[in-house]
Structure formats: C-alpha cells, structure tokens
Design a protein around this motif. Structure first.
Motif, short mmCIF file in Angstrom:
data_model
loop_
_atom_site.label_atom_id
_atom_site.label_comp_id
_atom_site.label_asym_id
_atom_site.label_seq_id
_atom_site.Cartn_x
_atom_site.Cartn_y
_atom_site.Cartn_z
N VAL A 26 136.34 48.21 103.76
CA VAL A 26 135.30 48.03 102.74
C VAL A 26 134.61 46.67 102.95
N ARG A 27 135.43 45.63 103.24
CA ARG A 27 134.83 44.33 103.54
C ARG A 27 133.88 44.41 104.74
N GLN A 28 134.27 45.19 105.76
CA GLN A 28 133.45 45.35 106.95
C GLN A 28 132.10 45.97 106.60
N ARG A 29 132.11 46.98 105.75
CA ARG A 29 130.85 47.63 105.34
C ARG A 29 129.96 46.64 104.58
N LEU A 30 130.59 45.83 103.74
CA LEU A 30 129.83 44.84 102.98
C LEU A 30 129.26 43.78 103.92
#
Lengths: 187, 187, 187, 187, 187, 187
Positions: free
Chosen positions: F81-85
């Motif tokens: 999720v951090r990567q997508r953000l």
C-alpha cells in the motif's frame, strides 16, 4: 517519543490512564511519557487490575511521583515488558540519587520489605498505557510502605528522579528502535 | 519456558545463535534459556550486528558465561526490550553476589568504565533469539574490559550467576504472561 | 491453559462472554476453558452475532452443556479456526460416547438435520472468546433441534462429554504451542 | 483461495513445500490448496520437522494422496490450527466414503492403531505452508501403517477424497473469513 | 471486498463510522466501501479526531459525496496509508472528470487553496474504518471551501465520481492482495 | 525516517534490494529512502517478481532514477500500500515539474500508453523494501516505454524529481505516524 514533567500537583484517580490523556490535556500528540506529583486515590470502579478488585485492595497514597506512558501499538505483552524495564531503570535512578538499595520483584520496588511503588499496564482501544506511582511518603498506605522522602530525598531530588526517568526512558526507547535496524537475520 | 545450565565448556562462535539450537543439541523443545561457560570467538562472517561488521570490531573473549534465549514469535523489537530487561536482571544478580556496583547502558554492563558484557538480539525464520556473554576475565579483550573473576567471583559463584539468571528470567517471563491476563481494558 | 468443570447450574445469558469471566468468578487467571450445564437465554441486546440480530433469531434452550473459552490474543480469525477445531473435537467425543453419527457444518453440529449446538467467537478489548452450547434437549428450541439426552446420553455421560472436551482442548492447545517450535523454515 | 487437483503423478520429496510452488508450477497465484497422487520420499536434508531429524525418522511411502496448502500470512501457530482442522475434515471425508472409523491424534490419522497420514506445517519467508500425505498403501512404510486402498477405496474414490477435501477446505476458509465480519465486540 | 452506491440521501453525522454499519443497514457482510450523498453534520461528541475536538472545529457541509470503508483488521497505521491512497485515487478521478487540477496534502484535497474534502480513519473493536466526504458545494463551510458542483460537475457526474472511486478502490485492493503473493523474499 | 540523494551513478542490478543496503553502504541506520541515477539490469536470478520470472520478462533500462526504501516491519501488504502511495506521489511530482499528464495503474506510471516506471515491494528477513525505477529514457526498453528526458526534463530537473519524492515520502510517513495518534476508537 516525547517527555513532559508537569510542575503542578495532579491527583491520580485512574482517569489519567485513558487514551490520549497527554494529548487532550497538554497537547502532546504521539507516544509520550509524562510525570507529575500528587496524591493517589483510585476507586474500585476505576481500577484496571482485576486481582486488586477481587482482593478489594484499594490503591491509595497521600503523595506520589507519577508516570503515565502511552505507546500507540496494541501488544499488551510488549508493554508489560517495557513496564518491567521502566521499573528496573527507576530502581537504578533512585539508588544513584539516594544510595538506598532497592529490590525489584516484577513491577514493584521495595526497600527493606516496604513497598515503594505501584504500577499497572493496560490496553486502550488505540494504544497501550502504563501508570507507575512512587510513594513520596509511605504513611497511611494500606500496606507496609515507604517513600522517597523517607529514604532521604528532598523535593528537588524527587523531581530529579522524575526528570531522569523521563529522559532515560525516551533515550532507551529510541535506542531500541535503532537496535531493531542493525542486525541481519540468522538461520 | 525452559531453562538449562550446561556444565561442559562450549566455545561460542556465533553458530549457537540459530533457530532450535537448544532443541537440536539438548532436546529442549520450545522457548528456552540456556547457559554455559567457554571462550567467545565470532568471525566477521558470523556476526549479526552490522554496526560491528562496519567498524570491523571482532567479538573475542578467552572465557565467558554465556546465555542463549529463544522466543518463538517474530517481533524483534519485543525481544530487544526483553534483552534489556535480561541485562538489568543480570546486573542485579551480579551486584548481589559480588557487591560490585555496575552501570547498564542499553544492552551493556560496565564496571568502572570497563566492559563486562556483549549482547545481541536477532531474528531467525521461525523465532527471535538473544545471546549475552559475560566476561569471566577481561584480559586480551579488544576493548577495556573486566570479568566476573576480576570483580571477585569464584567459579562456583560464576555458575551461580548463570543459574540465578536462568531462574529469574523464566520466572519473570511467566509473570509477564500472567500479567497480560489480569487487566481490563480502559477507554 | 486451564480447565474447569462447574457442577452447579448456570444460566447462559450472554454476559458470560465477557473478558476475565473465569477469573472474576472462579479465580482462574490466564487462558482457560470452562464448562457447565444450564439453560440458555440470550436477549437480542446481548447477542454478538449480527446475523442473528438482523434475522431476529433468538438463542434459546431449556438445557445445555456450555463451554466458555478465553485466549489472550486479539486475532479473531485465529480464534474462529480454533472454534471450528473445537467443534470437530466435540463431534468426535459425542460420537464416541453415544454412537450417534453427527455432521459438522462450520461451527454447527447436526444429527439427522436437527441442530445440536450453537456457537460464537468474538473479541473483547483484551482477548478473544468462544461460547459453545450443546443442547441437552432439543425441545422448545426455535429451530428443529436435538439434544444429548435424546441421542441417548444420561446426565453422567453428558458431564463426561464436558470433561473430555476440556481435557482434549487443553491437550491440543499445548501440542499446537509445541508444534510451533519444532520446524525449521523453508525457502 | 484457489484449489487444484493434478491428475499426473508427482513424487513428493519435500521441495514442494516451498513458497509459490503452486504459482511457479501451475500458474496459481494467491492462497491455494493443491492435491495430487504419488510416492513420498523426503531425504533428511529436506525434512522440516526437527523431531523427525533428531530421531532419524525418514518419511517414505510408495503411494500417497498429497495436499499442499499455502497461506500468505506469517502466523505459524494459526496455520498449525488450520492444519488440525484440515485433518479433522479429512477424517470425516474418509469415513463418509469408506465407512472406516478413524482416530485423530493431533495432526495424524490412525485406523486401528496403524498410521494413515503424515503432515507438517511450516514458514517460508513470505507465507505459511502445510503438507499432508495420506497413504494409498501402508506397505513398506517405516512404521505400522495403512492406506486408503487397504480400507477399501478404489482409485476413483481416492481422487474423490482429494477433490472433496479441496472444496471443503476452500469453503471453510471462506466461511471463516466471513465469520470474522459478523460479530460485534464485547466487554 | 464489496462496493455499494446508495441512491437515497443520507445525512452523515458520525454514527455511520461504526463497525458493521454496511452490514447492519444494507446487508453487506465483509470488507466494503459504500458511497452516498447528503449533508454532513458531526457534533463534537461524535467526532473522532481529537485535534478537531481540541480546536473546537466542527465538521459541517450542506451537501457531500460520502465514502465509508471498513477493513476487518486492526492495524490503524495500515488503514491510514490506505486512506491516503484513496484520496490520491479520488484526486485523479475528479481531475479526469472535471479537468480541475487539485492538490493533495495528506488526507485532504484542495482546489486553489480551498478545501474540497474531509477524511478520518479510526479503529472499532473489530475493524478499521475510513470516512471521506467530498463537498458538493463549499458554501456555508466553516473554512474556505469548494465543491464538486463549483468545479463544474453535474449531479450525474458527481455520482460517477462516487461509482468510479468504489470500483477503483475495490480493484486496487484486490491487486494489492495478489501482489502480496507474487514475490519471493530476498536477503 | 531518513532520506539520501546520491550524486554518483549506481547500476541497479537487484542486489540493492537487500536488507540494510543503505546502512551497509552509506551508514544510514533505520528506516530510509535513498535515490540515485543509473542503468538498470536485473538478471533473472536476481528478480523477485515471480510473474516476471515466469514470463521471462527481463528488467532493463539504460538510465533510470531509482528509489530504494526500507521499513523495519514485516507486513508486506502494508508496504505494498505504501508503494502505491509512493507511485501516486511520484506521479504528482512529475506532472508538476513537466506538465505531462500521467496515468497510474497499480504500481506503474504511463504516459500515452508508454511505460515510465518499474516497481517491486518485497520482504527481507528483518524488513520490507521497495524499489522503484523511473526511466530517464525509454529507448532500448523491452516494452513500449518513455523517460523523464523525453517528456522534457533536464538532468537537474530529474534530480529535483528525486529529491522531491524523498522529502514528500518522509513527510507523509511522519504525518501517518502522527495521524495514528490523534483518533479515539469508535464502537
């Protein structure tokens, strides 16, 4: 992690052990350790230690040095280990300042079989919290007790104990965070 | 949690810090703390502390009292807090037996600015582990060091330190597990 | 993990499914499984299964063998898997004692399409808990039901079912804890 | 969660118990349960059960019905509970198809004191996995054993056992996920 | 994960941010994202953002497009990252439909320094939840604000924004679940 | 969380995606985001995306702006999720600096259907990590691609993109940590 020593007297009645207490009252957002001095009177309905409730053991002291800690994770066991480490650190600070040799049994400190501290760790819906209270005087306590005054500390030294534990706890917390990041895994 | 003191000499070379070491070698299945005495020689390739690797700081002692702990959960931060509490407990035991006043800085013990211990906590694929070594002698160490012998403990007392820490750690571990189960949550 | 069979009759009304119930009432601190016999009447306001609340399905039985389990971790999914395993174990125990061939659908047991059990797992602020009730009689139940008496067990055998499940669950729990500690990781 | 029955014969040698085996070999991405039939020969170097390694107990069967499960979370204890539930479900399926009354002890099934299954659960760096093997024949096994053929199932029925367990496990997994989402918390 | 767009007007008053709201009101069991349109009036007693409570900042809008999300895990930090990603996705959808260039600061969207959205993420006893409200009109807001109508979207396009975010969020959620299952671990 | 922009050219070959890379090479202990520029050549044996391995899709670029992130927790889903953000933030930065309108599909950015980025998130034994590479030029890429130079950024502006994403990611990370600590739980 933030620290705060409050100069004004606050009575600890158990309601301080609730989430965001430091934020709601002193504007300190995030993980924190706060210290203040004042009486301790926790009614049975506010007590979180079921063992004490079952044995109808009130928590009472006319004057204590208090610590309130909040960690924003939900692992109570981890916070109980932190609590024990806090008490071990407190023991060293008091011994250094007073020369008194204390004994730690779990989350309690004793001086010559008289109880110096009370402590509890618990969960809120969003965090884990610790309360530790150190008697300034052991008079009028419901069990054989002793206080920092009685082992020879004056008010300024008592405040020093508070400030020292604040900074030691925060320092150790930061070191632990960093120690997490310096080891490779093994087989 | 199980404890074992091993009477025979074992050289700690880093390979003891691997999962199920106590089970594979001594048949102890489950969480455990094991103690033994022996030299300490950890090659750079076996070292888990990257800080030491980067500073090319070998770990070496001709004679140590060792502790190997394994917890079957994967929270390294929690095990680092446990490690600090272990060191605080070890400090009290040594002081009680020797009268020597020690200082704890994080996971290290010192006597008059000379290093008494080494310690590391890390992750395996299935568990977290701690190694702590206490110098018996500080001679030949790569940094100013001191040992249990030099602060006045004889071999039997050194073994007593080992056995005391085993039983204290296990007792505290069980108390922590139980303390987890006696508090109601708060708001 | 501790077990307790209570000989006196207790009415299950949902309030037993709250944290530390075994500790507050029977002094059993820590993870536990408790069994007793008694009616079951859960008001809508006490029901934790929202599906039942939405369908306005009361939980009622004139006589049941009850089990209350508390685990002090906060992973509800894990406790639901434990609940299913509990029901599978209960099925084997009843079959062994009565000869009746039962079917398990999720957390329910049936005998010839008649419902023998109710069960729910939920979270408290400090733990996860399971309630399972086994009809002693299926009479007056809100759905087609059957009870242990009707498949041929006498009161002593019904108590035996309770005691057997207590000991089987505790034994399996300990085995699972140990099985956690005997495998190496793989790639 | 996805299921796959593979018609071709595969020898289980332990290397199937590694992360993404189903994805790398059959294009099945995500949580999965896969079944196939074939011999079982696990060398000591591939064995993950340290108890078996210590007792030098090889795992061998000339013909087995195998199940490989992968869950992409890292809680080994939870996967061990899932494994026990899988075995309980397998027991019911075999009994239903063969009429044979089996006993479950932990993660093993027995028929008249002869071993029918082997099973292990472990961790990979990214997931947890289960292997379960059901003897088709108990001949040549290193311990007193029995197989599905010997309790009367023909090859088609054996495949049916495999397909039934696949669909039951997936169904129960989905139900558990949903059961997680239907209960309110309690005090 | 399930999605639902509700055509009828609902006033958001904070009580929608409670566990199983979608299940109790619309029969949607499990993880979900729900959207609807309506006024927003949250009393101080219902507000979950302590920062807003401390600064006595009411949340008010005459007309908003709302989103309510529920995830059945208890990691609030993870859900806050999800919330930020949701807002970033919402930004792209609005820009695509209106041509308006927006700025995201954390969990807020702005158009030319006027606030377009409010958002909060919190914990329930069984889940984590997000509320996001997008102004349809910025009139009467307590801070300089703007709405979707004022940047040129008609009611149908506003509903399209809602439906697009529902499907984008669900799609991304499923992709994230799958991405979890396609990588091998590294050293 | 710490940030570092490295001026010297580094070839990304996959080995940078290993635990403590920033610590071992640049003395940065703890959570970090590092950026540098250089070619990208990942051999199949170093690739962590099994989908790419299965489809035999090499990762190659003659010149990229790279980002390496390390978080010392073990929740891969959270790091995805951090990567997508991160990618959503990168998109905004590039658009702001170049005016080019990009599209994000999961963890990829596109400009007019030509691929601008590669990205992967994975687990190490002690942490989770992200690699993101942004083409400086899309020439010689194995798929239709474009680079920052081709959408009009000069070398200084490309470095600015790197530095901006470093500071934005760190700022957002700190905000998320604090947002965790400002909400009360709800029912």
């Amino acid at each position: 992690m933030k620290e705060l020593f409050i100069k004004e007297t606050i009575t600890y009645d158990g309601r301080q052990l609730s989430s965001h207490w430091a934020y709601r009252n002193f504007g300190i957002q995030g993980e924190s350790i706060v210290s203040f001095r004042g009486p301790c009177r926790v009614e049975l309905t506010e007590m979180v230690d079921i063992k004490d409730v079952l044995s109808n053991s009130p928590i009472f002291s006319t004057d204590m040095l208090h610590f309130i800690i909040e960690h924003f994770d939900l692992d109570l066991e981890k916070t109980i280990v932190r609590q024990r480490l806090l008490i071990a650190t407190l023991k060293d600070i008091i011994t250094e300042k007073s020369g008194a040799v204390l004994s730690r049994y779990g989350d309690d400190l004793f001086f010559q079989n008289r109880k110096l501290t009370v402590s509890i760790a618990t969960l809120t819906p969003v965090s884990t919290m610790i309360h530790t209270g150190v008697n300034v005087t052991g008079k009028d306590a419901p069990v054989p007790a002793i206080g920092l005054a009685e082992i020879g500390l004056d008010p300024e030294e008592i405040e020093d104990v508070g400030r020292s534990l604040l900074s030691e706890y925060v320092k150790e917390y930061e070191q632990i965070k960093m120690a997490r990041c310096k080891v490779r895994g093994v087989r």
